[in-house]
Write a protein that holds these residues in place. Structure first.
Motif, PDB file in Angstrom:
ATOM      1  N   THR A   7      -4.582  -7.747  -2.795  1.00 27.46           N
ATOM      2  CA  THR A   7      -3.286  -7.413  -3.696  1.00 27.46           C
ATOM      3  C   THR A   7      -3.764  -6.946  -5.208  1.00 27.46           C
ATOM      4  OG1 THR A   7      -2.094  -9.027  -2.394  1.00 27.46           O
ATOM      5  CG2 THR A   7      -0.970  -7.868  -4.403  1.00 27.46           C
ATOM      6  N   PRO A   8      -3.261  -5.910  -5.587  1.00 28.76           N
ATOM      7  CA  PRO A   8      -3.728  -5.226  -6.773  1.00 28.76           C
ATOM      8  C   PRO A   8      -3.138  -6.283  -7.751  1.00 28.76           C
ATOM      9  CG  PRO A   8      -3.053  -3.407  -5.405  1.00 28.76           C
ATOM     10  CD  PRO A   8      -2.676  -4.602  -4.622  1.00 28.76           C
ATOM     11  N   PRO A   9      -3.750  -6.681  -8.831  1.00 33.75           N
ATOM     12  CA  PRO A   9      -3.347  -7.409 -10.139  1.00 33.75           C
ATOM     13  C   PRO A   9      -2.132  -6.900 -10.607  1.00 33.75           C
ATOM     14  CG  PRO A   9      -5.770  -7.159 -10.253  1.00 33.75           C
ATOM     15  CD  PRO A   9      -5.321  -6.249  -9.397  1.00 33.75           C
ATOM     16  N   VAL A  42      -6.475  -1.991 -13.066  1.00 35.87           N
ATOM     17  CA  VAL A  42      -7.035  -1.626 -14.411  1.00 35.87           C
ATOM     18  C   VAL A  42      -5.806  -1.826 -15.307  1.00 35.87           C
ATOM     19  CG1 VAL A  42      -8.611  -0.593 -16.004  1.00 35.87           C
ATOM     20  CG2 VAL A  42      -8.966  -0.598 -13.693  1.00 35.87           C
ATOM     21  N   PRO A  43      -5.660  -2.532 -16.401  1.00 35.01           N
ATOM     22  CA  PRO A  43      -4.721  -2.228 -17.254  1.00 35.01           C
ATOM     23  C   PRO A  43      -4.666  -0.749 -18.129  1.00 35.01           C
ATOM     24  CG  PRO A  43      -5.899  -4.396 -17.725  1.00 35.01           C
ATOM     25  CD  PRO A  43      -6.645  -3.629 -16.635  1.00 35.01           C
ATOM     26  N   GLY A  67       1.693   0.480  -0.915  1.00 37.41           N
ATOM     27  CA  GLY A  67       0.969   0.389   0.471  1.00 37.41           C
ATOM     28  C   GLY A  67       1.225  -0.608   0.983  1.00 37.41           C
ATOM     29  N   LYS A  68       0.564  -0.658   2.305  1.00 36.96           N
ATOM     30  CA  LYS A  68       1.140  -1.858   2.946  1.00 36.96           C
ATOM     31  C   LYS A  68       0.120  -3.201   2.744  1.00 36.96           C
ATOM     32  CE  LYS A  68       2.037   1.093   7.125  1.00 36.96           C
ATOM     33  NZ  LYS A  68       1.875   1.302   8.490  1.00 36.96           N
ATOM     34  N   LEU A  69       0.678  -3.903   1.725  1.00 27.39           N
ATOM     35  CA  LEU A  69      -0.254  -5.104   1.149  1.00 27.39           C
ATOM     36  C   LEU A  69       0.630  -6.033   1.660  1.00 27.39           C
ATOM     37  CD1 LEU A  69      -0.053  -3.543  -2.642  1.00 27.39           C
ATOM     38  CD2 LEU A  69      -1.972  -3.460  -1.163  1.00 27.39           C
ATOM     39  N   SER A 127      -6.536 -11.440 -14.215  1.00 29.54           N
ATOM     40  CA  SER A 127      -6.331  -9.902 -13.973  1.00 29.54           C
ATOM     41  C   SER A 127      -7.724  -9.320 -14.682  1.00 29.54           C
ATOM     42  CB  SER A 127      -5.066  -9.467 -14.573  1.00 29.54           C
ATOM     43  OG  SER A 127      -5.118  -7.928 -14.901  1.00 29.54           O
ATOM     44  N   SER A 128      -8.003  -9.829 -15.630  1.00 29.75           N
ATOM     45  CA  SER A 128      -9.264  -9.448 -16.628  1.00 29.75           C
ATOM     46  C   SER A 128     -10.416  -9.481 -15.618  1.00 29.75           C
ATOM     47  CB  SER A 128      -9.682 -10.239 -17.863  1.00 29.75           C
ATOM     48  OG  SER A 128      -8.418 -10.031 -18.726  1.00 29.75           O
TER      49      SER A 128
END
Length: 331
Positions: free
Chosen positions: A301-303, A240-241, A78-80, A115-116
């Motif tokens: 921004t996604p982890p 999510v991991p 995506g446009k991050l 991240s957690s």
């Protein structure tokens, strides 16, 4: 033997033989055979310098490839906001690789902790969004009875009002996944909640104005809710991991089921106490409060993408450390 080379003369007397001086060009300083050989240490230093220059060129090529790969990853998710992969000179060691290893370990530990926390917030708020989505959608099922008594609606009119919601819901449900992947799942879901919450609150006003306005109000509300679960899938994928994604999806979809039950239990109590317009006003305001928490607690921004970028930066650090060591040894 030739007479000129005999050690005795013609009369047998001994004579001294003086050798002639030959003009040998090898005695000149420019002759390679008589020049002084280069020391072995100088040869080793020249070889190390050549290897260092070759390694630096290979490192520059690897850096360009890694940055190109990062740009492709950002485009796929995506446009991050782009994060530049730059190496901080302060953390690049000059002597040895211990500094790079320590920095990589600290960065990895910090990344896991962040991240957690990030995926806990994302999953919890996504489950709450699914609950609010179901509450707002089910509100009309209970409130339609006193509304039809007040406005004199027939059964066919009540069915048309309920159906108008799914016109918008079906449309955005089809394109919601594309919007989440090409733009940002966080932003799409956030705007979806804002849209359906506003049009939930304005439902009593639209019902009092005219039926066409109420139909349009319900269709736009459905369009806002239609992006919810496509965005949830994208959020679980990138926030999510992998080992806990099944549990995360179970929790989120359970929130949707609980929302329907909550609306059917609480809506009659609200109608009895405050009237049917209060149902839409109370339920709609929940989404606006949710939006504030969503913007503050969930990162843009996604982890998973952040971890990929940090891993590439660590690879650059580890590749640069041996080259700095070789360059120092040459000097």
């Amino acid at each position: 033997m030739h007479a000129a080379s005999m050690p005795f003369g013609a009369g047998g007397a001994f004579r001294q033989v003086v050798p002639r001086q030959l003009n040998c060009t090898h005695q000149q300083p420019s002759c390679s055979r008589h020049s002084r050989p280069k020391p072995a240490r100088s040869l080793r230093l020249d070889a190390q310098e050549g290897q260092t220059q070759s390694s630096i060129r290979d490192s520059n090529t690897s850096s360009e490839r890694l940055q190109d790969s990062t740009a492709a990853t950002n485009g796929a998710t995506g446009k991050l906001s782009p994060v530049a992969l730059q190496i901080d000179p302060a953390v690049v060691p000059v002597n040895g690789t211990n500094g790079a290893g320590q920095h990589a370990s600290e960065a990895t530990a910090l990344s896991r902790a962040q991240s957690s926390t990030a995926w806990y917030a994302a999953v919890g708020l996504s489950a709450l969004a699914a609950l609010i989505c179901s509450v707002d959608r089910a509100a009309i099922s209970v409130a339609i009875l006193p509304m039809s008594e007040q406005f004199g609606w027939s059964d066919s009119t009540k069915g048309a009002i309920n159906s108008a919601f799914y016109i918008g819901y079906t449309l955005t449900n089809l394109i919601g996944g594309y919007l989440a992947a090409s733009w940002s799942a966080k932003k799409v879901l956030g705007w979806g909640v804002v849209v359906w919450s506003i049009f939930t609150i304005t439902t009593p006003a639209a019902a009092g104005a005219s039926l066409p306005l109420l139909f349009g109000n319900r269709a736009v509300m459905g369009a806002g809710e239609g992006v919810t679960f496509p965005c949830v899938q994208n959020i679980v994928k990138f926030w999510v991991p992998a080992d806990v994604r099944t549990r995360a999806l179970t929790l989120i979809y359970s929130g949707g089921t609980m929302g329907t039950i909550l609306a059917l239990v609480t809506a009659p109590l609200i109608i009895k106490s405050l009237g049917w317009p209060a149902v839409f006003e109370i339920y709609g305001s929940l989404g606006l409060f949710w939006t504030i928490a969503w913007q503050k607690l969930v990162s843009d921004t996604p982890p998973m993408v952040q971890q990929q970028q940090q891993q590439r930066q660590q690879q650059l650090l580890q590749a640069a450390a041996p080259q700095q060591t070789q360059h120092t040894d040459v000097q």
